[in-house]
Design an enzyme around this catalytic site. Structure first.
Site, PDB file in Angstrom:
ATOM      1  CD  GLU A   1      -2.820   1.126   2.775  1.00 25.32           C
ATOM      2  OE1 GLU A   1      -3.429   2.249   2.477  1.00 25.32           O
ATOM      3  OE2 GLU A   1      -2.415   0.860   3.066  1.00 25.32           O
TER       4      GLU A   1
ATOM      5  CE  LYS B   1      -6.451  -0.217   1.467  1.00 32.90           C
ATOM      6  NZ  LYS B   1      -6.861  -0.733   2.807  1.00 32.90           N
TER       7      LYS B   1
END
Length: 296
Positions: A177, A214
């Site tokens: 992420e 992500k």
């Protein structure tokens, strides 16, 4: 097919989204405040964590919180170690056909070169083996990009993939992420550099090293299609990043192949003093809106 293979298939092929219930020590007070619990109501971290766990249990136990529309949940470590009606949280979720993930990062360093890298993660292999023994399928680690600085963005990608390889070596699937601040002045240029940095790192992986990304919803629709289609990428998740749920869902529908992994945008309408019916209506409405945006 063993549990890991079933969970892998579910994440790769299932319809739905991944809920983020992983607020850590730094973000928990804000999450509780949004839920209607002010800081002067509790004293000390243990009471704070007890209250946030009660909120999460209330969410997870709701009849609408099922594998029909939710593929997975990202957990905070204390939540992973907690229980729902005497059932360990990861086991409770998998009984609902929801795949459990664990947030493993320990927060961020100070901003440098336009980014905040992750702090060191102590005893990472031991923590990963502990998580695996408790039924966790994968992990999540977050860093943040604030400005267009190519060296900083490349460093974030390298750090994320270095940790991801440790996760893979321990038999878990990593969610990478590298969040882009939605208010960054050069968001479009940042996304260009980030996409290339991620592709460069992905191309270094062997064929059996699979990861999940992500990412902040991009400014240009379908900008991450090449990442979505990459052979080493199981799924690309979208974080809400401060957008309202309406805005996040609208942007998500424009990015085909991405699915949601929202936290605040999922929980925004939930309040501690709501009646059971009010609470259920709030969470079921949010789940339905996010689900529909994720399957568009």
């Amino acid at each position: 097919m063993d549990q890991f293979e079933k969970q892998f298939q579910r994440i790769q092929e299932g319809k739905g989204f991944i809920a983020a219930l992983d607020q850590s020590g730094g973000s928990t007070p804000k999450a509780l405040l949004g839920y209607g619990i002010k800081e002067n109501v509790y004293s000390g971290k243990e009471e704070m964590y007890r209250l946030i766990h009660e909120m999460r249990v209330r969410v997870m136990k709701d009849p609408s919180f099922t594998g029909d529309k939710i593929l997975g949940v990202i957990l905070f470590e204390k939540t992973m170690n907690g229980f729902v009606d005497s059932v360990p949280v990861p086991e409770f979720l998998w009984r609902k056909n929801i795949v459990p993930f664990l947030k493993i990062d320990k927060g961020l360093k100070k901003i440098e070169s336009g980014v905040k890298l992750m702090k060191e993660i102590p005893t990472i292999s031991e923590r990963l083996q502990d998580a695996k023994s408790k039924g966790i399928f994968g992990t999540k680690m977050r860093a943040v990009i604030y400005a267009k600085d190519e060296a900083g963005i490349i460093e974030i990608a390298k750090q994320q993939f270095e940790v991801a390889k440790v996760v893979l070596e321990n038999g878990l699937i990593p969610i990478i992420e590298p969040e882009v601040d939605i208010n960054a002045d050069d968001k479009v240029e940042i996304e260009t550099i980030l996409r290339e940095a991620l592709l460069a790192e992905l191309d270094k992986l062997s064929s059996d090293q699979n990861i999940i990304l992500k990412l902040t919803l991009p400014t240009e629709a379908d900008y991450y299609t090449e990442l979505i289609q990459h052979e080493n990428v199981i799924r690309v998740l979208a974080l809400s990043g401060g957008y309202s749920r309406d805005t996040a869902c609208r942007l998500l529908t424009q990015n085909h192949g991405m699915i949601a992994s929202f936290s605040r945008a999922l929980l925004d309408d939930l309040k501690v003093k709501q009646s059971p019916d009010q609470f259920s209506k709030g969470i079921s409405t949010a789940i339905e809106e996010i689900y529909q945006a994720s399957i568009t």
